[in-house]
Design a protein around this motif. Sequence first.
Motif, short mmCIF file in Angstrom:
data_model
loop_
_atom_site.label_atom_id
_atom_site.label_comp_id
_atom_site.label_asym_id
_atom_site.label_seq_id
_atom_site.Cartn_x
_atom_site.Cartn_y
_atom_site.Cartn_z
N GLU A 138 1.48 0.42 -4.01
CA GLU A 138 2.34 0.01 -5.12
C GLU A 138 3.80 -0.08 -4.68
O GLU A 138 4.50 -1.04 -5.00
N ARG A 139 4.23 0.91 -3.92
CA ARG A 139 5.62 0.92 -3.43
C ARG A 139 5.87 -0.28 -2.52
O ARG A 139 6.89 -0.95 -2.64
N PHE A 183 -2.28 -0.48 -8.51
CA PHE A 183 -2.82 -0.12 -7.21
C PHE A 183 -3.43 1.27 -7.22
O PHE A 183 -2.98 2.16 -7.95
N ASP A 184 -4.43 1.47 -6.36
CA ASP A 184 -5.11 2.76 -6.32
C ASP A 184 -4.33 3.81 -5.52
O ASP A 184 -4.53 5.00 -5.71
#
Length: 173
Positions: free
Chosen positions: A12-13, A6-7
Amino acid sequence: MSDNYFDEKWKERLYNVISLCGMYFVPLLVIVYCYTTIILTLHRNGISHMNESEEHRYCNDHLSNRNHLMSRAKRRTLKVGLIITLAFIICWSPYALVVLWFQFDEQSARNAHPLIQNLFFLFAVSSSVVNPFVHSRHLFTELRVSLSTNVTTVDTHVQKFTSTKVVREATQV
């Protein structure tokens, strides 16, 4: 883990927490719900009383046998349910804790030895290996009982044969 796919860090978390919920918390809730429902259903069926016409139809032996079977089914179901639930918790909790650790303190989590991280993951997927042994445990118990019954029967026949042989020998003397 998503390995920086993920950017943004929050995405992402979020992905990792949702994945953890799908792999750990949702299955745990489903397991607990299902076994609780099964046990409550068995309990209700065991408590339900027969009406008078049914009582007259069945003899006391049949009723006591039914009660014994229901009691045994309840105990077995309770044991299997508890063992399955505990096995799932024991197998998956270390991995779940590592995932959460990575989400909230990534720097210290990265300092953990990679072997430990891999062992926790392997421990989690070993939950699938544990279940067949738990569910088939009663088969091994029944096999053991059957074998011990057969051994007892063989011992009885050997004792009868030996005592008959001793009596024959004594009468021949």
